[in-house]
Design a protein around this motif. Sequence first.
Motif, PDB file in Angstrom:
ATOM      1  N   ARG A 183       0.824  -1.212   0.000  1.00  0.00           N
ATOM      2  CA  ARG A 183       0.000   0.000   0.000  1.00  0.00           C
ATOM      3  C   ARG A 183       0.857   1.261   0.000  1.00  0.00           C
ATOM      4  NH1 ARG A 183      -5.067   0.771   3.988  1.00  0.00           N
ATOM      5  NH2 ARG A 183      -5.786  -0.877   2.584  1.00  0.00           N
ATOM      6  N   ASP A 184       1.963   1.237   0.760  1.00  0.00           N
ATOM      7  CA  ASP A 184       2.819   2.422   0.826  1.00  0.00           C
ATOM      8  C   ASP A 184       3.434   2.732  -0.532  1.00  0.00           C
ATOM      9  OD1 ASP A 184       2.296   2.765   3.499  1.00  0.00           O
ATOM     10  OD2 ASP A 184       4.064   1.646   4.172  1.00  0.00           O
ATOM     11  N   LEU A 185       3.868   1.677  -1.251  1.00  0.00           N
ATOM     12  CA  LEU A 185       4.452   1.887  -2.575  1.00  0.00           C
ATOM     13  C   LEU A 185       3.406   2.435  -3.545  1.00  0.00           C
ATOM     14  CD1 LEU A 185       6.843   1.638  -4.523  1.00  0.00           C
ATOM     15  CD2 LEU A 185       6.179  -0.743  -4.946  1.00  0.00           C
ATOM     16  N   ILE A 186       2.188   1.915  -3.460  1.00  0.00           N
ATOM     17  CA  ILE A 186       1.107   2.419  -4.315  1.00  0.00           C
ATOM     18  C   ILE A 186       0.875   3.904  -4.043  1.00  0.00           C
ATOM     19  CG2 ILE A 186      -1.361   2.266  -4.801  1.00  0.00           C
ATOM     20  CD1 ILE A 186      -1.167  -0.731  -4.144  1.00  0.00           C
ATOM     21  N   ASP A 187       0.792   4.259  -2.770  1.00  0.00           N
ATOM     22  CA  ASP A 187       0.578   5.663  -2.406  1.00  0.00           C
ATOM     23  C   ASP A 187       1.709   6.548  -2.934  1.00  0.00           C
ATOM     24  OD1 ASP A 187      -1.846   5.337  -1.126  1.00  0.00           O
ATOM     25  OD2 ASP A 187      -0.964   5.122   0.874  1.00  0.00           O
ATOM     26  N   GLU A 188       2.951   6.088  -2.797  1.00  0.00           N
ATOM     27  CA  GLU A 188       4.100   6.879  -3.223  1.00  0.00           C
ATOM     28  C   GLU A 188       4.110   7.058  -4.740  1.00  0.00           C
ATOM     29  OE1 GLU A 188       7.697   5.220  -1.729  1.00  0.00           O
ATOM     30  OE2 GLU A 188       7.022   5.224   0.352  1.00  0.00           O
ATOM     31  N   LEU A 189       3.817   6.004  -5.462  1.00  0.00           N
ATOM     32  CA  LEU A 189       3.823   6.086  -6.924  1.00  0.00           C
ATOM     33  C   LEU A 189       2.740   7.021  -7.442  1.00  0.00           C
ATOM     34  CD1 LEU A 189       4.487   2.338  -7.740  1.00  0.00           C
ATOM     35  CD2 LEU A 189       5.893   4.235  -8.547  1.00  0.00           C
ATOM     36  N   ILE A 190       1.531   6.874  -6.924  1.00  0.00           N
ATOM     37  CA  ILE A 190       0.439   7.721  -7.401  1.00  0.00           C
ATOM     38  C   ILE A 190       0.665   9.173  -6.995  1.00  0.00           C
ATOM     39  CG2 ILE A 190      -2.037   8.176  -7.176  1.00  0.00           C
ATOM     40  CD1 ILE A 190      -2.511   5.190  -7.143  1.00  0.00           C
ATOM     41  N   ALA A 191       1.193   9.400  -5.807  1.00  0.00           N
ATOM     42  CA  ALA A 191       1.518  10.777  -5.396  1.00  0.00           C
ATOM     43  C   ALA A 191       2.597  11.366  -6.308  1.00  0.00           C
ATOM     44  CB  ALA A 191       1.987  10.788  -3.952  1.00  0.00           C
ATOM     45  N   PHE A 192       3.567  10.553  -6.682  1.00  0.00           N
ATOM     46  CA  PHE A 192       4.616  11.019  -7.593  1.00  0.00           C
ATOM     47  C   PHE A 192       4.025  11.418  -8.938  1.00  0.00           C
ATOM     48  CE2 PHE A 192       7.420   9.868 -11.140  1.00  0.00           C
ATOM     49  CZ  PHE A 192       8.450  10.778 -10.947  1.00  0.00           C
ATOM     50  N   TRP A 193       3.147  10.577  -9.479  1.00  0.00           N
ATOM     51  CA  TRP A 193       2.532  10.909 -10.773  1.00  0.00           C
ATOM     52  C   TRP A 193       1.642  12.139 -10.668  1.00  0.00           C
ATOM     53  CZ3 TRP A 193       1.391   5.062 -11.745  1.00  0.00           C
ATOM     54  CH2 TRP A 193       2.515   4.466 -12.303  1.00  0.00           C
ATOM     55  N   GLU A 194       0.970  12.319  -9.531  1.00  0.00           N
ATOM     56  CA  GLU A 194       0.147  13.515  -9.348  1.00  0.00           C
ATOM     57  C   GLU A 194       0.995  14.783  -9.390  1.00  0.00           C
ATOM     58  OE1 GLU A 194      -3.507  11.751  -6.583  1.00  0.00           O
ATOM     59  OE2 GLU A 194      -1.723  12.635  -5.649  1.00  0.00           O
ATOM     60  N   LEU A 195       2.193  14.702  -8.831  1.00  0.00           N
ATOM     61  CA  LEU A 195       3.063  15.871  -8.768  1.00  0.00           C
ATOM     62  C   LEU A 195       3.853  16.088 -10.052  1.00  0.00           C
ATOM     63  CD1 LEU A 195       4.461  15.443  -5.131  1.00  0.00           C
ATOM     64  CD2 LEU A 195       2.749  17.090  -5.909  1.00  0.00           C
ATOM     65  N   SER A 196       4.340  15.019 -10.665  1.00  0.00           N
ATOM     66  CA  SER A 196       5.256  15.162 -11.793  1.00  0.00           C
ATOM     67  C   SER A 196       4.600  15.002 -13.154  1.00  0.00           C
ATOM     68  CB  SER A 196       6.396  14.146 -11.670  1.00  0.00           C
ATOM     69  OG  SER A 196       5.898  12.824 -11.763  1.00  0.00           O
ATOM     70  N   LEU A 197       3.490  14.256 -13.230  1.00  0.00           N
ATOM     71  CA  LEU A 197       2.857  14.004 -14.533  1.00  0.00           C
ATOM     72  C   LEU A 197       1.336  14.196 -14.456  1.00  0.00           C
ATOM     73  CD1 LEU A 197       4.870  10.831 -15.643  1.00  0.00           C
ATOM     74  CD2 LEU A 197       5.123  13.157 -16.534  1.00  0.00           C
ATOM     75  N   VAL A 274      12.546  -0.922  -8.448  1.00  0.00           N
ATOM     76  CA  VAL A 274      11.720  -0.126  -7.534  1.00  0.00           C
ATOM     77  C   VAL A 274      11.168  -0.980  -6.393  1.00  0.00           C
ATOM     78  CG1 VAL A 274       9.656   1.322  -7.374  1.00  0.00           C
ATOM     79  CG2 VAL A 274      11.137   1.481  -9.378  1.00  0.00           C
ATOM     80  N   VAL A 275      10.921  -2.246  -6.656  1.00  0.00           N
ATOM     81  CA  VAL A 275      10.398  -3.154  -5.628  1.00  0.00           C
ATOM     82  C   VAL A 275      11.563  -3.596  -4.740  1.00  0.00           C
ATOM     83  CG1 VAL A 275       9.181  -5.308  -5.190  1.00  0.00           C
ATOM     84  CG2 VAL A 275       8.588  -3.925  -7.193  1.00  0.00           C
ATOM     85  N   PRO A 276      11.547  -3.280  -3.432  1.00  0.00           N
ATOM     86  CA  PRO A 276      12.723  -3.462  -2.578  1.00  0.00           C
ATOM     87  C   PRO A 276      13.397  -4.823  -2.665  1.00  0.00           C
ATOM     88  CG  PRO A 276      11.061  -2.215  -1.401  1.00  0.00           C
ATOM     89  CD  PRO A 276      10.431  -2.634  -2.703  1.00  0.00           C
ATOM     90  N   GLY A 277      12.661  -5.925  -2.528  1.00  0.00           N
ATOM     91  CA  GLY A 277      13.276  -7.246  -2.561  1.00  0.00           C
ATOM     92  C   GLY A 277      13.969  -7.538  -3.870  1.00  0.00           C
ATOM     93  N   HIS A 278      13.301  -7.251  -4.964  1.00  0.00           N
ATOM     94  CA  HIS A 278      13.889  -7.490  -6.284  1.00  0.00           C
ATOM     95  C   HIS A 278      15.038  -6.528  -6.553  1.00  0.00           C
ATOM     96  CE1 HIS A 278       9.866  -9.446  -7.707  1.00  0.00           C
ATOM     97  NE2 HIS A 278      10.649 -10.297  -7.086  1.00  0.00           N
ATOM     98  N   ALA A 279      14.918  -5.292  -6.078  1.00  0.00           N
ATOM     99  CA  ALA A 279      15.986  -4.319  -6.293  1.00  0.00           C
ATOM    100  C   ALA A 279      17.280  -4.769  -5.643  1.00  0.00           C
ATOM    101  CB  ALA A 279      15.571  -2.954  -5.752  1.00  0.00           C
ATOM    102  N   SER A 280      17.188  -5.374  -4.475  1.00  0.00           N
ATOM    103  CA  SER A 280      18.385  -5.865  -3.797  1.00  0.00           C
ATOM    104  C   SER A 280      19.059  -6.970  -4.610  1.00  0.00           C
ATOM    105  CB  SER A 280      18.020  -6.389  -2.399  1.00  0.00           C
ATOM    106  OG  SER A 280      19.165  -6.868  -1.724  1.00  0.00           O
ATOM    107  N   ILE A 281      18.264  -7.828  -5.218  1.00  0.00           N
ATOM    108  CA  ILE A 281      18.815  -8.893  -6.065  1.00  0.00           C
ATOM    109  C   ILE A 281      19.505  -8.290  -7.283  1.00  0.00           C
ATOM    110  CG2 ILE A 281      18.220 -10.874  -7.503  1.00  0.00           C
ATOM    111  CD1 ILE A 281      15.890 -11.413  -5.570  1.00  0.00           C
ATOM    112  N   VAL A 282      18.867  -7.288  -7.887  1.00  0.00           N
ATOM    113  CA  VAL A 282      19.457  -6.601  -9.039  1.00  0.00           C
ATOM    114  C   VAL A 282      20.787  -5.957  -8.651  1.00  0.00           C
ATOM    115  CG1 VAL A 282      19.187  -4.644 -10.614  1.00  0.00           C
ATOM    116  CG2 VAL A 282      17.273  -6.206 -10.239  1.00  0.00           C
ATOM    117  N   ASN A 283      20.809  -5.257  -7.510  1.00  0.00           N
ATOM    118  CA  ASN A 283      22.031  -4.593  -7.062  1.00  0.00           C
ATOM    119  C   ASN A 283      23.151  -5.594  -6.798  1.00  0.00           C
ATOM    120  OD1 ASN A 283      20.518  -2.277  -7.190  1.00  0.00           O
ATOM    121  ND2 ASN A 283      20.323  -2.015  -4.984  1.00  0.00           N
TER     122      ASN A 283
END
Length: 456
Positions: A183-197, A274-283
Amino acid sequence: MPCVDLHSKADYASIYYTTNSPHSNVGGFDPEKPTIVILHPIFLDSTWLDLQLGDSRLNKHYNIIAFDMRCSGKSHCRPSGRHDSWVDCADLAFCFQKLHLPPSHILALEGSSIYCALRLALLFPEMCLSLTLVNVPAPVELKWIYKNLDELVHGACFAEDLYSFEQSAYDCLEFLFGPASDRDLIDELIAFWELSLPPRKRARLAETTSVYINRSPLSPDAYAMITQPVLIIQGEKNELCPLKYAEKLVSQLTGVKDGAILYTVRGGTSMLSVVPGHASIVNRAFANFLARLPHRRSDIVPPELPIKERMRMALKKLSEITGNPQIASLDPSCSISFSLLSPEVVKSQTELVRHYQKDADIAFSPMTLDGKPLRKYSERERVEWSHIETGSTAIVPPERGKESERVSKSSSRSDSQHNPGDSPLMKTAFSPTSSEIHILKEIKVANITPLQRLMT
């Protein structure tokens, strides 16, 4: 604000960047450490790279610089129907030279950044120590993705109230990320799009999307000219970027010594970084890849050749790759000179940008007067909608067990590909029948999620 200004008679762009140095500038780089250049995922910007910039496996051992592409984040540009991935490549090459960046390892995360990175390695090999490409898409957009992305972006750009914008943004989020549970990631993404796009900036979103959808592959000979070490990281269950296209790219990079490396993230979908668990694997995979490469210092020194001369050389090489000698005579001080779009696509993209610019200054804004989101998406009233297209059958959900087939009723779920020359991006924006989409806010449809409405 750290920016690189690119001026020419036909174009203007101001490219924003950030670094992991104390004062966010290149002057703070440690010359003993190699340098990493990060290109952000599509529809996001460098503010979404905290999982890379803050990872000690990278931050501790490397200088890092990240750029906002010309229509993203804090970067700005003159809108252009000629914008393609070759233009993005030229922007990045100008930034390298103007900032006196050392040869760097390129980390390209999703979408258009991958095509920019491949072109940089081809035209400016001395700038690129290695390539790491995360989630390689099909060389030409698949029709089912094109049609659904078309509808989603159009809905967000022309939303007339907060409820409509939030729903379009959520639908787009589910399409790009898959079913979201954080839910937190959803909120952050939609808030970002509201502000930037928001709808008032819809021309930027239209141009960004058209660059991605109207992409084209390099020729086999061009792929073979790339010789830098290459790591491709691909989500195992990424339906937007199927694994087979990463495998195909590996086979095409015949000039890479010992071949390109393909690393598959088990259970991974799209937007891995962007997804924390997968991002760590990528890094981790990226850090291990870099650790096996020769160590390179990061001395901040002026380029050996004048910028104009180096860009002229790149135009000459591009003319040889394409077999078009006229390219070599274009203005080397202008990124737009590198565009390889056909006249038909340029015309359609130009019309598209103009259409999205119309009345954008008075379009709905999902922000308060002090520039903050009106609310969190999770705080809104949970009411299911029904989207009915005037004069046609409504989009309906699939049978259970087929939820992985993300196909609109107007497109088949196959590997057939969208041809950029066939039609402009978001052709529905100009269609009188499909532009009249009614949103019935008070109708609740049982067991239908936003993503399912796009699937049959």
